[in-house]
Design a protein around this motif. Structure first.
Motif, PDB file in Angstrom:
ATOM      1  N   LYS A   1      -7.751  10.334   0.717  1.00 26.95           N
ATOM      2  CA  LYS A   1      -6.373  10.701   1.049  1.00 26.95           C
ATOM      3  C   LYS A   1      -5.891   9.971   2.306  1.00 26.95           C
ATOM      4  O   LYS A   1      -4.754   9.530   2.382  1.00 26.95           O
ATOM      5  CB  LYS A   1      -6.266  12.212   1.245  1.00 26.95           C
ATOM      6  CG  LYS A   1      -6.491  13.024  -0.023  1.00 26.95           C
ATOM      7  CD  LYS A   1      -6.424  14.514   0.265  1.00 26.95           C
ATOM      8  CE  LYS A   1      -6.686  15.320  -0.993  1.00 26.95           C
ATOM      9  NZ  LYS A   1      -6.657  16.794  -0.728  1.00 26.95           N
ATOM     10  N   ILE A   2      -6.790   9.835   3.282  1.00 28.39           N
ATOM     11  CA  ILE A   2      -6.437   9.111   4.510  1.00 28.39           C
ATOM     12  C   ILE A   2      -6.139   7.645   4.184  1.00 28.39           C
ATOM     13  O   ILE A   2      -5.179   7.055   4.700  1.00 28.39           O
ATOM     14  CB  ILE A   2      -7.577   9.224   5.539  1.00 28.39           C
ATOM     15  CG1 ILE A   2      -7.716  10.666   6.023  1.00 28.39           C
ATOM     16  CG2 ILE A   2      -7.334   8.278   6.710  1.00 28.39           C
ATOM     17  CD1 ILE A   2      -8.922  10.895   6.917  1.00 28.39           C
ATOM     18  N   ARG A   3      -6.963   7.047   3.302  1.00 31.30           N
ATOM     19  CA  ARG A   3      -6.738   5.642   2.940  1.00 31.30           C
ATOM     20  C   ARG A   3      -5.402   5.468   2.238  1.00 31.30           C
ATOM     21  O   ARG A   3      -4.676   4.497   2.490  1.00 31.30           O
ATOM     22  CB  ARG A   3      -7.871   5.145   2.033  1.00 31.30           C
ATOM     23  CG  ARG A   3      -7.695   3.685   1.605  1.00 31.30           C
ATOM     24  CD  ARG A   3      -8.949   3.153   0.942  1.00 31.30           C
ATOM     25  NE  ARG A   3      -9.255   3.830  -0.297  1.00 31.30           N
ATOM     26  CZ  ARG A   3      -8.687   3.530  -1.473  1.00 31.30           C
ATOM     27  NH1 ARG A   3      -7.773   2.581  -1.550  1.00 31.30           N
ATOM     28  NH2 ARG A   3      -9.049   4.175  -2.557  1.00 31.30           N
ATOM     29  N   LEU A   4      -5.055   6.404   1.355  1.00 34.19           N
ATOM     30  CA  LEU A   4      -3.764   6.322   0.676  1.00 34.19           C
ATOM     31  C   LEU A   4      -2.613   6.401   1.688  1.00 34.19           C
ATOM     32  O   LEU A   4      -1.618   5.691   1.564  1.00 34.19           O
ATOM     33  CB  LEU A   4      -3.635   7.437  -0.359  1.00 34.19           C
ATOM     34  CG  LEU A   4      -4.520   7.326  -1.605  1.00 34.19           C
ATOM     35  CD1 LEU A   4      -4.207   8.469  -2.560  1.00 34.19           C
ATOM     36  CD2 LEU A   4      -4.318   5.986  -2.298  1.00 34.19           C
ATOM     37  N   GLN A   5      -2.758   7.273   2.675  1.00 36.64           N
ATOM     38  CA  GLN A   5      -1.720   7.388   3.700  1.00 36.64           C
ATOM     39  C   GLN A   5      -1.586   6.093   4.497  1.00 36.64           C
ATOM     40  O   GLN A   5      -0.474   5.651   4.799  1.00 36.64           O
ATOM     41  CB  GLN A   5      -2.039   8.555   4.634  1.00 36.64           C
ATOM     42  CG  GLN A   5      -1.927   9.936   3.977  1.00 36.64           C
ATOM     43  CD  GLN A   5      -2.359  11.052   4.902  1.00 36.64           C
ATOM     44  OE1 GLN A   5      -2.952  10.816   5.958  1.00 36.64           O
ATOM     45  NE2 GLN A   5      -2.076  12.292   4.516  1.00 36.64           N
ATOM     46  N   LEU A   6      -2.733   5.482   4.831  1.00 34.85           N
ATOM     47  CA  LEU A   6      -2.701   4.212   5.551  1.00 34.85           C
ATOM     48  C   LEU A   6      -2.037   3.123   4.716  1.00 34.85           C
ATOM     49  O   LEU A   6      -1.239   2.326   5.219  1.00 34.85           O
ATOM     50  CB  LEU A   6      -4.118   3.783   5.942  1.00 34.85           C
ATOM     51  CG  LEU A   6      -4.815   4.617   7.026  1.00 34.85           C
ATOM     52  CD1 LEU A   6      -6.264   4.167   7.179  1.00 34.85           C
ATOM     53  CD2 LEU A   6      -4.077   4.494   8.358  1.00 34.85           C
ATOM     54  N   ASP A   7      -2.364   3.074   3.418  1.00 31.99           N
ATOM     55  CA  ASP A   7      -1.778   2.075   2.526  1.00 31.99           C
ATOM     56  C   ASP A   7      -0.267   2.263   2.420  1.00 31.99           C
ATOM     57  O   ASP A   7       0.503   1.289   2.481  1.00 31.99           O
ATOM     58  CB  ASP A   7      -2.408   2.166   1.128  1.00 31.99           C
ATOM     59  CG  ASP A   7      -3.818   1.599   1.090  1.00 31.99           C
ATOM     60  OD1 ASP A   7      -4.190   0.871   2.030  1.00 31.99           O
ATOM     61  OD2 ASP A   7      -4.546   1.889   0.113  1.00 31.99           O
ATOM     62  N   GLU A   8       0.161   3.515   2.252  1.00 26.64           N
ATOM     63  CA  GLU A   8       1.593   3.779   2.118  1.00 26.64           C
ATOM     64  C   GLU A   8       2.338   3.447   3.415  1.00 26.64           C
ATOM     65  O   GLU A   8       3.445   2.911   3.388  1.00 26.64           O
ATOM     66  CB  GLU A   8       1.835   5.242   1.732  1.00 26.64           C
ATOM     67  CG  GLU A   8       1.374   5.596   0.322  1.00 26.64           C
ATOM     68  CD  GLU A   8       2.064   4.736  -0.729  1.00 26.64           C
ATOM     69  OE1 GLU A   8       3.271   4.461  -0.588  1.00 26.64           O
ATOM     70  OE2 GLU A   8       1.381   4.314  -1.679  1.00 26.64           O
ATOM     71  N   ALA A   9       1.717   3.766   4.550  1.00 24.00           N
ATOM     72  CA  ALA A   9       2.338   3.437   5.835  1.00 24.00           C
ATOM     73  C   ALA A   9       2.450   1.925   6.008  1.00 24.00           C
ATOM     74  O   ALA A   9       3.469   1.420   6.512  1.00 24.00           O
ATOM     75  CB  ALA A   9       1.529   4.048   6.980  1.00 24.00           C
ATOM     76  N   ALA A  10       1.404   1.195   5.580  1.00 23.27           N
ATOM     77  CA  ALA A  10       1.440  -0.265   5.683  1.00 23.27           C
ATOM     78  C   ALA A  10       2.532  -0.841   4.783  1.00 23.27           C
ATOM     79  O   ALA A  10       3.258  -1.763   5.188  1.00 23.27           O
ATOM     80  CB  ALA A  10       0.084  -0.850   5.298  1.00 23.27           C
ATOM     81  N   ARG A  11       2.677  -0.312   3.575  1.00 19.55           N
ATOM     82  CA  ARG A  11       3.728  -0.790   2.665  1.00 19.55           C
ATOM     83  C   ARG A  11       5.114  -0.531   3.251  1.00 19.55           C
ATOM     84  O   ARG A  11       6.019  -1.367   3.160  1.00 19.55           O
ATOM     85  CB  ARG A  11       3.588  -0.124   1.294  1.00 19.55           C
ATOM     86  CG  ARG A  11       2.337  -0.534   0.540  1.00 19.55           C
ATOM     87  CD  ARG A  11       2.375   0.007  -0.884  1.00 19.55           C
ATOM     88  NE  ARG A  11       1.170  -0.369  -1.626  1.00 19.55           N
ATOM     89  CZ  ARG A  11       0.125   0.411  -1.802  1.00 19.55           C
ATOM     90  NH1 ARG A  11       0.125   1.652  -1.295  1.00 19.55           N
ATOM     91  NH2 ARG A  11      -0.925  -0.007  -2.478  1.00 19.55           N
ATOM     92  N   GLN A  12       5.288   0.649   3.839  1.00 20.09           N
ATOM     93  CA  GLN A  12       6.568   0.971   4.469  1.00 20.09           C
ATOM     94  C   GLN A  12       6.866   0.002   5.612  1.00 20.09           C
ATOM     95  O   GLN A  12       8.001  -0.484   5.761  1.00 20.09           O
ATOM     96  CB  GLN A  12       6.542   2.407   4.990  1.00 20.09           C
ATOM     97  CG  GLN A  12       7.865   2.894   5.569  1.00 20.09           C
ATOM     98  CD  GLN A  12       8.946   3.052   4.523  1.00 20.09           C
ATOM     99  OE1 GLN A  12       8.660   3.166   3.329  1.00 20.09           O
ATOM    100  NE2 GLN A  12      10.201   3.047   4.956  1.00 20.09           N
TER     101      GLN A  12
END
Length: 269
Positions: free
Chosen positions: A45-56
Motif C-alpha cells: 500500500k505504501i508503494r502504491l501511494q509513492l507511485d501515485e504521488a510520483a505520477r501526480q
C-alpha cells in the motif's frame, strides 16, 4: 588491500547505496532494512501511494513547464479524448528532458489541436531520453521536397552512357547520426528502413528543397538524376516536426556541395 581492490570496493558500496536509495524511493526497500514489523501488504500500500504521488508530481511538472511557454498566442481547447490519453501516458514520464518534450507537445496542441496524434503519443511514451536525442539529431538533418513528408537526404544517383550508374553520398554519421542510431530509429518505427530514391528530376521544373525552413532550389542540367534518402514514418514525421533543432552548418554546406554539380543551385527564397 591494494588501491585497485579498494577502488572496486568503493564502487560496490556506491552501487549498493544507490540501489538502496532507488529502492526507498520506489517503496521496495523493506527487506533491505530487515523490516518485519510492517507486513508485505502494508508495504504494498505504501508503494502504491509513492507511485501515485510520483505520477501526480510528473503531471504537475509537465503542466507547469507548459505554462511557462508563450501565453500571448490564442489557444484552442484540445480534444477531450486526446487530453485524457495525454495525461494517462504523461503521468509516467519522470526524466526532466522528456517532461519538457511532453510540455512542448501540450503547449503546441493548445495552439493547433490535432498536431500530435494519440498514436504518436503512445510511441513517444515508449522512448527513452537516448531515443529522443537520436530523433532530435535526425530532425536537425531533415528536409522535405515535393511534399511535406520529412526525409533524410544523403545522396543522388544517375546513369551515364559509358560508365553506367554513378552515385554520390554523404555519410550521415559525420553529422552526429551514426548508423547504429539509424538502426534504433528503424526499430522504433520512426524511420522507414529502406533506402529510397526519388523520381527522375525534371530539367524544366526546379526542385525546391526545404531544410529547417530554409529553402534551396535546384535546376537540374543532367538527365536521369534521382535523389537518395530515408523517409520518416507517419509517427516519426509527427514527432520530428515537434522538435526545433538547428541544422548543423557542416551538413548544410556539404549538402549544397553535393547538389551544386547537378545544375544551378540557388539559396534564395
Amino acid at each position: 588491500m591494494t588501491r585497485k581492490a579498494a577502488t572496486l570496493d568503493n564502487k560496490l558500496k556506491s552501487r549498493r547505496a544507490l540501489l538502496q536509495q532507488l529502492a526507498e524511493q520506489r517503496g521496495v526497500a523493506g527487506l533491505l532494512h530487515g523490516d518485519t514489523k510492517i507486513s508485505f501488504g502494508e508495504r504494498f500500500k505504501i508503494r502504491l501511494q509513492l507511485d501515485e504521488a510520483a505520477r501526480q508530481k510528473n503531471l504537475e511538472t509537465i503542466v507547469e513547464l507548459a505554462s511557462k511557454q508563450d501565453n500571448d498566442e490564442l489557444a484552442n481547447e484540445p480534444d477531450p479524448d486526446w487530453l485524457s490519453h495525454f495525461l494517462e501516458l504523461a503521468q509516467n514520464i519522470r526524466h526532466p528532458a522528456m517532461q519538457q518534450f511532453w510540455a512542448n507537445i501540450l503547449s503546441q496542441e493548445m495552439l493547433s489541436p490535432g498536431n500530435c496524434s494519440i498514436q504518436a503519443l503512445s510511441r513517444l511514451q515508449l522512448m527513452t531520453q537516448k531515443d529522443a536525442l537520436l530523433l532530435q539529431k535526425a530532425s536537425a538533418l531533415a528536409c522535405h521536397f515535393g511534399d511535406d513528408n520529412l526525409r533524410l537526404l544523403f545522396g543522388y544517383q544517375y546513369r551515364t552512357l559509358l560508365q553506367g550508374q554513378r552515385q554520390q553520398r554523404l555519410n550521415l554519421g559525420r553529422y552526429r547520426l551514426p548508423y547504429a542510431g539509424m538502426l534504433q530509429l528503424f526499430e522504433l518505427g520512426l524511420l522507414h528502413q529502406a533506402e529510397l530514391e526519388s523520381g527522375e528530376l525534371s530539367q524544366t521544373a526546379p526542385l525546391r528543397v526545404v531544410l529547417n525552413n530554409q529553402p534551396m532550389t535546384l535546376q537540374p542540367q543532367r538527365k536521369g538524376i534521382r535523389l537518395l534518402y530515408y523517409r520518416f514514418t507517419t509517427v516519426g514525421n509527427e514527432l520530428a516536426g515537434l522538435i526545433t533543432e538547428p541544422t548543423p552548418a557542416d551538413y548544410r554546406n556539404d549538402l549544397q556541395d553535393l547538389l551544386a554539380p547537378l545544375g544551378q543551385l540557388s539559396l534564395k527564397i
